[in-house]
Scaffold this motif. Sequence first.
Motif, PDB file in Angstrom:
ATOM      1  N   UNK A 106      24.233   5.216  11.714  1.00  0.00           N
ATOM      2  CA  UNK A 106      22.869   5.018  12.199  1.00  0.00           C
ATOM      3  C   UNK A 106      22.302   6.297  12.824  1.00  0.00           C
ATOM      4  N   UNK A 107      23.162   7.080  13.486  1.00  0.00           N
ATOM      5  CA  UNK A 107      22.718   8.306  14.138  1.00  0.00           C
ATOM      6  C   UNK A 107      22.551   9.467  13.163  1.00  0.00           C
ATOM      7  N   UNK A 108      23.000   9.286  11.922  1.00  0.00           N
ATOM      8  CA  UNK A 108      22.889  10.367  10.959  1.00  0.00           C
ATOM      9  C   UNK A 108      23.977  11.413  11.078  1.00  0.00           C
ATOM     10  N   UNK A 109      25.115  11.068  11.707  1.00  0.00           N
ATOM     11  CA  UNK A 109      26.229  12.008  11.802  1.00  0.00           C
ATOM     12  C   UNK A 109      26.728  12.374  10.404  1.00  0.00           C
ATOM     13  N   UNK A 110      27.099  13.626  10.221  1.00  0.00           N
ATOM     14  CA  UNK A 110      27.651  14.059   8.934  1.00  0.00           C
ATOM     15  C   UNK A 110      29.174  13.988   8.919  1.00  0.00           C
ATOM     16  N   UNK A 111      29.791  14.035  10.102  1.00  0.00           N
ATOM     17  CA  UNK A 111      31.252  13.987  10.231  1.00  0.00           C
ATOM     18  C   UNK A 111      31.612  12.949  11.274  1.00  0.00           C
ATOM     19  N   UNK A 112      32.622  12.159  10.975  1.00  0.00           N
ATOM     20  CA  UNK A 112      33.211  11.279  11.980  1.00  0.00           C
ATOM     21  C   UNK A 112      34.725  11.398  11.840  1.00  0.00           C
ATOM     22  N   UNK A 113      35.463  10.392  12.254  1.00  0.00           N
ATOM     23  CA  UNK A 113      36.907  10.467  12.139  1.00  0.00           C
ATOM     24  C   UNK A 113      37.581   9.334  12.871  1.00  0.00           C
TER      25      UNK A 113
ATOM     26  N   UNK B 100      40.922   6.978  27.563  1.00  0.00           N
ATOM     27  CA  UNK B 100      42.270   7.482  27.784  1.00  0.00           C
ATOM     28  C   UNK B 100      42.545   8.787  27.067  1.00  0.00           C
ATOM     29  N   UNK B 101      43.661   9.438  27.423  1.00  0.00           N
ATOM     30  CA  UNK B 101      44.014  10.722  26.801  1.00  0.00           C
ATOM     31  C   UNK B 101      44.356  10.554  25.317  1.00  0.00           C
ATOM     32  N   UNK B 102      44.025  11.576  24.536  1.00  0.00           N
ATOM     33  CA  UNK B 102      44.098  11.502  23.076  1.00  0.00           C
ATOM     34  C   UNK B 102      45.386  12.137  22.563  1.00  0.00           C
ATOM     35  N   UNK B 103      46.063  11.438  21.644  1.00  0.00           N
ATOM     36  CA  UNK B 103      47.267  11.958  20.994  1.00  0.00           C
ATOM     37  C   UNK B 103      46.932  12.772  19.739  1.00  0.00           C
ATOM     38  N   UNK B 104      46.032  12.261  18.914  1.00  0.00           N
ATOM     39  CA  UNK B 104      45.746  12.942  17.648  1.00  0.00           C
ATOM     40  C   UNK B 104      44.413  12.514  17.075  1.00  0.00           C
ATOM     41  N   UNK B 105      43.878  13.330  16.174  1.00  0.00           N
ATOM     42  CA  UNK B 105      42.594  13.031  15.540  1.00  0.00           C
ATOM     43  C   UNK B 105      42.649  13.380  14.060  1.00  0.00           C
ATOM     44  N   UNK B 106      41.746  12.806  13.302  1.00  0.00           N
ATOM     45  CA  UNK B 106      41.486  13.213  11.924  1.00  0.00           C
ATOM     46  C   UNK B 106      39.977  13.167  11.717  1.00  0.00           C
ATOM     47  N   UNK B 107      39.491  13.927  10.757  1.00  0.00           N
ATOM     48  CA  UNK B 107      38.062  13.945  10.474  1.00  0.00           C
ATOM     49  C   UNK B 107      37.779  13.346   9.106  1.00  0.00           C
ATOM     50  N   UNK B 108      36.562  12.835   8.943  1.00  0.00           N
ATOM     51  CA  UNK B 108      36.144  12.194   7.696  1.00  0.00           C
ATOM     52  C   UNK B 108      34.651  12.445   7.502  1.00  0.00           C
ATOM     53  N   UNK B 109      34.247  13.055   6.376  1.00  0.00           N
ATOM     54  CA  UNK B 109      32.806  13.233   6.132  1.00  0.00           C
ATOM     55  C   UNK B 109      32.130  11.905   5.843  1.00  0.00           C
TER      56      UNK B 109
ATOM     57  N   UNK C 173      36.511   1.362   5.520  1.00  0.00           N
ATOM     58  CA  UNK C 173      37.631   1.182   4.598  1.00  0.00           C
ATOM     59  C   UNK C 173      38.464   2.452   4.460  1.00  0.00           C
ATOM     60  N   UNK C 174      37.785   3.610   4.356  1.00  0.00           N
ATOM     61  CA  UNK C 174      38.524   4.869   4.249  1.00  0.00           C
ATOM     62  C   UNK C 174      39.241   5.206   5.549  1.00  0.00           C
ATOM     63  N   UNK C 175      38.563   5.008   6.678  1.00  0.00           N
ATOM     64  CA  UNK C 175      39.171   5.330   7.964  1.00  0.00           C
ATOM     65  C   UNK C 175      40.353   4.407   8.278  1.00  0.00           C
ATOM     66  N   UNK C 176      40.292   3.164   7.831  1.00  0.00           N
ATOM     67  CA  UNK C 176      41.407   2.250   8.073  1.00  0.00           C
ATOM     68  C   UNK C 176      42.684   2.755   7.409  1.00  0.00           C
TER      69      UNK C 176
ATOM     70  N   UNK D 214      47.625   8.289  10.614  1.00  0.00           N
ATOM     71  CA  UNK D 214      47.544   8.944  11.919  1.00  0.00           C
ATOM     72  C   UNK D 214      48.293   8.141  12.974  1.00  0.00           C
ATOM     73  N   UNK D 215      48.130   6.822  12.967  1.00  0.00           N
ATOM     74  CA  UNK D 215      48.823   5.994  13.953  1.00  0.00           C
ATOM     75  C   UNK D 215      50.333   6.083  13.777  1.00  0.00           C
ATOM     76  N   UNK D 216      50.771   6.051  12.537  1.00  0.00           N
ATOM     77  CA  UNK D 216      52.219   6.162  12.294  1.00  0.00           C
ATOM     78  C   UNK D 216      52.757   7.498  12.797  1.00  0.00           C
ATOM     79  N   UNK D 217      52.057   8.606  12.518  1.00  0.00           N
ATOM     80  CA  UNK D 217      52.529   9.907  12.980  1.00  0.00           C
ATOM     81  C   UNK D 217      52.503   9.989  14.500  1.00  0.00           C
TER      82      UNK D 217
END
Length: 308
Positions: free
Chosen positions: A126-133, A146-155, A167-170, A176-179
């Motif tokens: 809705x905000x028009x973001x080009x990248x999320x994750x 809370x403090x962050x362990x890890x991230x990934x990005x997704x266009x 669906x892609x992020x799931x 990411x959760x497993x790692x």
Amino acid sequence: MRLVFAGTSEPAVPSLCTLLESGRHDVVAVVTRPDAPAGRGRKLLRSPVGAVADEHGIEVLTPQRAGDPDFLARLTELAPDACPVVAYGALLPQRALDIPPHGWVNLHFSLLPAWRGAAPVQAAIRAGDEITGASTFRIVEELDAGPVFGVLTEPIAPTDTAGDLLGRLAVSGAALLRSTMDGIADDALRAVPQEPGGASYAPKVTVADARVAFTDPAAAVDRHIRSMTPEPGAWAEFRGERLKLGPVVPVDGPGLAPGELLVERKQVLAGTATTPVRLGDVQAQGKKRMPATDWARGTRIEQQEHLT
């Protein structure tokens, strides 16, 4: 590690399956929302996560509230090292958070601290973001802080619906959760506090929120509808009844007032604050979803009728 997995809806299923298949961790129980009535018969149905747990013979816990004494007692008996969480849908009190020594580790579908809250994917589109994750973080009492362990990005593609993106992020988030759980088990991963500024919030989206404002520019109308697809479903009123709207396409076209409909041989246009949008599929009350052109022919739209 001994894990108790908490999750409810379909986006949590890839993460549960990935942990079950990992060979490194023992999922000893699943926590999910109680069975809920669904369909015309209002039959009680197990959540998607609960159904997967049943298939694997895993104990399923369905507390009304995560602070229920019986649930906390059983969780203590299970003695998990950590509790991974994906799309669980309920608040966790500190009494629950204190039980596993490595805490409750949430997979959240945004790049924290952006879009804390229940609907981060919808908010990003809705905000028009080009990248999320997605981010994994240790849950604390403050919402998604809370403090962050890890991230990934997704266009975010120009045509992505919330369903497409989630669906892609799931799937990528499950890896990411497993790692993250592997890193915690190996004592090789430390959570980093979130940046103190820059937090944005994405509250739960309601049916009322899904109403389309054709007084907005075409690009905003497009993003809004995609962000509400498939749930809860974008809509507008036509002749006093609700009309569900699938994704639209902004087009160059004649000047139309906001919401004004123009039926052409191969398309149906609706005006916005800028250029029109071409309607895709629509669904009138009590009807099946159909192309807008078929709906317009059957409805016999008159000149200068509007969606509101």
